[in-house]
Design a protein around this motif. Structure first.
Motif, short mmCIF file in Angstrom:
data_model
loop_
_atom_site.label_atom_id
_atom_site.label_comp_id
_atom_site.label_asym_id
_atom_site.label_seq_id
_atom_site.Cartn_x
_atom_site.Cartn_y
_atom_site.Cartn_z
N TYR A 170 0.84 -1.19 0.00
CA TYR A 170 0.00 0.00 0.00
C TYR A 170 0.88 1.24 0.00
CZ TYR A 170 -4.18 -2.75 1.19
OH TYR A 170 -5.23 -3.63 1.19
N LYS A 171 0.34 2.34 -0.50
CA LYS A 171 1.08 3.60 -0.49
C LYS A 171 1.26 4.07 0.96
CE LYS A 171 0.65 6.69 -3.73
NZ LYS A 171 0.20 7.82 -4.60
N GLU A 172 2.52 4.26 1.35
CA GLU A 172 2.86 4.66 2.71
C GLU A 172 2.91 6.19 2.84
OE1 GLU A 172 3.95 2.75 5.38
OE2 GLU A 172 4.32 0.76 4.52
N ASP A 173 2.73 6.67 4.06
CA ASP A 173 3.03 8.07 4.36
C ASP A 173 4.52 8.27 4.11
OD1 ASP A 173 4.23 10.05 6.50
OD2 ASP A 173 2.15 10.67 6.17
N LEU A 174 4.87 9.08 3.13
CA LEU A 174 6.25 9.14 2.65
C LEU A 174 7.22 9.69 3.71
CD1 LEU A 174 7.98 8.41 0.28
CD2 LEU A 174 7.60 10.68 -0.68
N GLU A 175 6.80 10.72 4.44
CA GLU A 175 7.69 11.30 5.44
C GLU A 175 8.01 10.29 6.54
OE1 GLU A 175 8.20 15.33 8.14
OE2 GLU A 175 6.22 14.79 7.40
N SER A 195 7.52 1.92 -0.54
CA SER A 195 6.58 2.98 -0.15
C SER A 195 5.28 2.90 -0.94
CB SER A 195 7.23 4.35 -0.35
OG SER A 195 7.33 4.68 -1.72
N GLY A 196 5.19 1.92 -1.87
CA GLY A 196 3.97 1.73 -2.64
C GLY A 196 3.84 2.63 -3.84
N ARG A 197 4.99 3.00 -4.45
CA ARG A 197 4.97 3.94 -5.56
C ARG A 197 5.86 3.46 -6.71
NH1 ARG A 197 4.58 6.62 -0.78
NH2 ARG A 197 3.36 8.56 -0.68
N SER A 198 5.57 3.97 -7.90
CA SER A 198 6.52 3.82 -9.00
C SER A 198 7.70 4.75 -8.71
CB SER A 198 5.86 4.21 -10.32
OG SER A 198 5.57 5.61 -10.33
#
Length: 271
Positions: A170-175, A195-198
């Motif tokens: 899943y997309k994580e809170d990036l910070e 982090s769940g991203r490209s």
């Protein structure tokens, strides 16, 4: 002396060393089943740490960072053999056996499995492959890898979701994600995946959150943490540079001097 790390086909890895300890870090892209033959492995992962003693069996989930220290036992060499349970192989297995997993796995990423004679016999059967692996057919190696999956399900039916949940993270809170993982020396693609991203999405979101590039932020974050540990916690550079993601001590000293205008040694005497 660096350890001997022998890749056997695309599914097995044998590691051996006589050194007192050897530290390295890695991204774990696939599920791994690891058996500690002799010695000890200390593993530092995103959720904490664990120790593999002789005879321990670890099932580690894909898509995580880890650091480890390999320690030979008294009068013995360090030995560990691992089975790589690739997503491709697991998909093929699930299709062939009619396994459909709709539930997302939410348990531990690293599990110590119960030891028994089945597993002991299985890993003992792999040892002859270490010395003669070049003469072993790909078909036989595939059978041994599939046998590991069959054993996992036979002895631990509750692991079905662990093994066959193929969903992306899943997309994580990036910070929060970066603050928890900045110390791992890994390519940006791995930070993006976890982090769940490209990679493109990761760089775009990173610039929006941190107002700088990932490479610049990682370097500065690691160096600021180093300054704190050396100045306030009185830790020695040689004891922290690997833990903070620097490739070697020389690289750490150079980067530290460029940022702060003085060496780590000078920081301990001047504030």
């Amino acid at each position: 002396m660096r350890p001997v790390i022998q890749q056997i086909g695309d599914s097995f890895v044998y590691s051996c060393t006589f050194d007192k300890a050897y530290t390295y870090e890695q991204f774990v892209p696939e599920h791994v089943l690891a058996y500690q033959i002799s010695g000890q492995t200390r593993i530092y992962h995103q959720s904490g740490e664990m120790v593999l003693e002789e005879g321990h069996l670890l099932l580690a989930r894909r898509n995580q960072f880890a650091k480890s220290i390999k320690i030979p036992a008294e009068g013995k060499k360090y030995q560990c053999i691992s089975v790589v349970l690739s997503t491709t192989r697991l998909r093929q297995f699930s299709k062939a056996n009619g396994i459909v997993c709709v539930e997302k796995y939410s348990g531990k990423k690293n599990i110590l499995l119960r030891k028994d004679d089945f597993w002991k016999g299985y890993f003992q059967s792999l040892l002859p492959y270490v010395d003669r692996w070049s003469n072993v057919s790909a078909g036989l190696l595939n059978l041994k890898a599939t046998e590991a999956i069959e054993l996992l399900l036979h002895l631990n039916p509750g692991l079905e979701t662990f093994l066959f949940d193929f969903a992306d993270p899943y997309k994580e809170d990036l910070e929060a994600f970066m603050l928890n993982n900045f110390q791992y020396n890994a390519p940006l693609e791995y930070f993006a995946r976890l982090s769940g991203r490209s990679l493109t999405g990761f760089k775009r979101d990173f610039a929006g959150v941190f107002k700088t590039s990932p490479a610049t932020w990682l370097k500065n974050k690691r160096l600021s943490e180093a300054l704190y540990l050396i100045r306030e916690k009185k830790q020695k550079p040689r004891d922290i540079y690997i833990d903070l993601g620097f490739e070697n001590l020389s690289h750490f000293y150079t980067a530290f001097k460029q940022k702060y205008g003085r060496t780590p040694a000078e920081v301990t005497t001047k504030k």
